[in-house]
Design a protein around this motif. Structure first.
Motif, PDB file in Angstrom:
ATOM      1  N   TRP A  97      40.507  45.206  44.986  1.00 55.86           N
ATOM      2  CA  TRP A  97      41.265  45.058  45.970  1.00 55.86           C
ATOM      3  C   TRP A  97      41.543  43.791  47.153  1.00 55.86           C
ATOM      4  O   TRP A  97      42.267  43.576  47.731  1.00 55.86           O
ATOM      5  CB  TRP A  97      41.244  46.508  46.706  1.00 55.86           C
ATOM      6  N   LEU A  98      40.403  43.098  47.019  1.00 57.58           N
ATOM      7  CA  LEU A  98      40.239  41.878  47.779  1.00 57.58           C
ATOM      8  C   LEU A  98      41.415  41.059  47.701  1.00 57.58           C
ATOM      9  O   LEU A  98      41.786  40.295  48.663  1.00 57.58           O
ATOM     10  CB  LEU A  98      38.754  41.229  47.519  1.00 57.58           C
ATOM     11  N   TRP A  99      41.845  40.833  46.377  1.00 57.31           N
ATOM     12  CA  TRP A  99      43.081  40.078  46.005  1.00 57.31           C
ATOM     13  C   TRP A  99      44.358  40.214  47.250  1.00 57.31           C
ATOM     14  O   TRP A  99      45.062  39.375  47.098  1.00 57.31           O
ATOM     15  CB  TRP A  99      43.344  40.111  44.757  1.00 57.31           C
ATOM     16  N   VAL A 118      49.677  39.858  37.325  1.00 58.47           N
ATOM     17  CA  VAL A 118      49.361  40.870  36.175  1.00 58.47           C
ATOM     18  C   VAL A 118      47.815  41.060  36.128  1.00 58.47           C
ATOM     19  O   VAL A 118      47.392  42.373  35.871  1.00 58.47           O
ATOM     20  CB  VAL A 118      49.854  40.346  34.929  1.00 58.47           C
ATOM     21  N   ALA A 119      46.927  39.768  36.093  1.00 58.48           N
ATOM     22  CA  ALA A 119      45.563  40.135  36.120  1.00 58.48           C
ATOM     23  C   ALA A 119      45.191  40.888  37.382  1.00 58.48           C
ATOM     24  O   ALA A 119      44.100  41.586  37.293  1.00 58.48           O
ATOM     25  CB  ALA A 119      44.991  38.589  36.129  1.00 58.48           C
ATOM     26  N   VAL A 127      43.235  48.397  38.424  1.00 59.60           N
ATOM     27  CA  VAL A 127      43.275  49.650  37.461  1.00 59.60           C
ATOM     28  C   VAL A 127      42.121  49.802  36.673  1.00 59.60           C
ATOM     29  O   VAL A 127      41.248  51.084  36.644  1.00 59.60           O
ATOM     30  CB  VAL A 127      44.522  49.599  36.580  1.00 59.60           C
ATOM     31  N   THR A 128      41.456  48.588  36.130  1.00 60.18           N
ATOM     32  CA  THR A 128      40.529  48.920  35.297  1.00 60.18           C
ATOM     33  C   THR A 128      39.031  48.282  35.843  1.00 60.18           C
ATOM     34  O   THR A 128      38.099  48.612  35.171  1.00 60.18           O
ATOM     35  CB  THR A 128      40.742  48.172  34.003  1.00 60.18           C
ATOM     36  N   GLU A 129      39.170  47.350  36.682  1.00 63.41           N
ATOM     37  CA  GLU A 129      38.017  46.713  37.404  1.00 63.41           C
ATOM     38  C   GLU A 129      37.594  45.453  36.276  1.00 63.41           C
ATOM     39  O   GLU A 129      36.262  45.150  36.477  1.00 63.41           O
ATOM     40  CB  GLU A 129      36.747  47.726  37.659  1.00 63.41           C
TER      41      GLU A 129
END
Length: 225
Positions: free
Chosen positions: A25-27, A162-163, A169-171
């Motif tokens: 979530w840092l992004w 997208v990344a 979602v997937t880490e």
């Protein structure tokens, strides 16, 4: 500064490695965390433009790019690449970029440009506008716009978003997507260096993907390390 003989076939070398693990979530807040860098880069890119004009006349009369000016502009590109890699040019690391024009070999994103001993007086008149027009068209599709030294949209922004969603979602950061994003950034940086008169080597119309620029047979994609 790397010497020209170190990679004569690739005067602009862009390398990176993907840090793991990355925060899911840092992004979401990196745009805020990077604001101090954006402020500094705004002024650095004004200086970059002034230095490039001075270098234009120096090359025209002496066939040389003054070394001190060259090193400064390489430093601005390095700083910009590190900030882009941390933020929305790649999201490839959570390590905060250093406030530095130097090499910073421990940071996961690196850029080196070989210093040219001689540059063409004739090319300096046309390469930054006429010869580079096809590259500008391609790069415009990749990045959309260019403000305060870095990208502000285009294909790269879409792929990075997208990344980020996949990471949340997937880490995990998909390897193929990472390789593509690095290849696009590498293409852009080669064009920036060429248009800024730092090399006479025309940027290849080739997507060298991945984080490594180690020599390989042929001209296929490069894997990230």
């Amino acid at each position: 500064m790397t010497t020209p003989s170190a990679f004569p076939d690739r005067p602009v070398r862009v390398t990176a490695h993907l840090d793991t693990p990355l925060s899911r979530w840092l992004w979401l807040v990196k745009w805020l965390l990077a604001v101090p860098h954006y402020v500094v880069l705004f002024f650095l890119w004004i200086a970059f433009s002034v230095v490039s004009v001075i270098a234009f006349f120096a090359i025209l009369f002496t066939e040389r790019y003054p070394r001190t000016l060259f090193d400064f502009n390489v430093g601005v590109l390095r700083w910009s690449w590190r900030v882009a890699y941390y933020s929305y040019g790649a999201l490839g690391t959570d390590r905060y970029p250093p406030f530095s024009l130097g090499e910073e070999p421990d940071y996961p994103a690196r850029l080196d440009i070989a210093y040219p001993e001689r540059l063409s007086r004739g090319l300096v008149l046309v390469k930054w506008w006429l010869l580079a027009i096809p590259q500008y068209i391609v790069v415009g599709f990749f990045v959309g716009g260019f403000h305060a030294g870095w990208w502000s949209g285009g294909l790269l922004a879409v792929l990075t978003l997208v990344a980020a969603v996949i990471l949340a979602v997937t880490e995990k950061y998909p390897k193929d997507l990472y390789d593509l994003i690095l290849g696009l950034n590498r293409w852009v940086l080669r064009v920036v260096a060429y248009s800024a008169l730092m090399t006479d080597a025309y940027p290849p119309f080739r997507l060298d993907m991945g984080g490594s620029e180690e020599s390989r047979a042929g001209t296929g994609p490069q894997g990230h390390r």
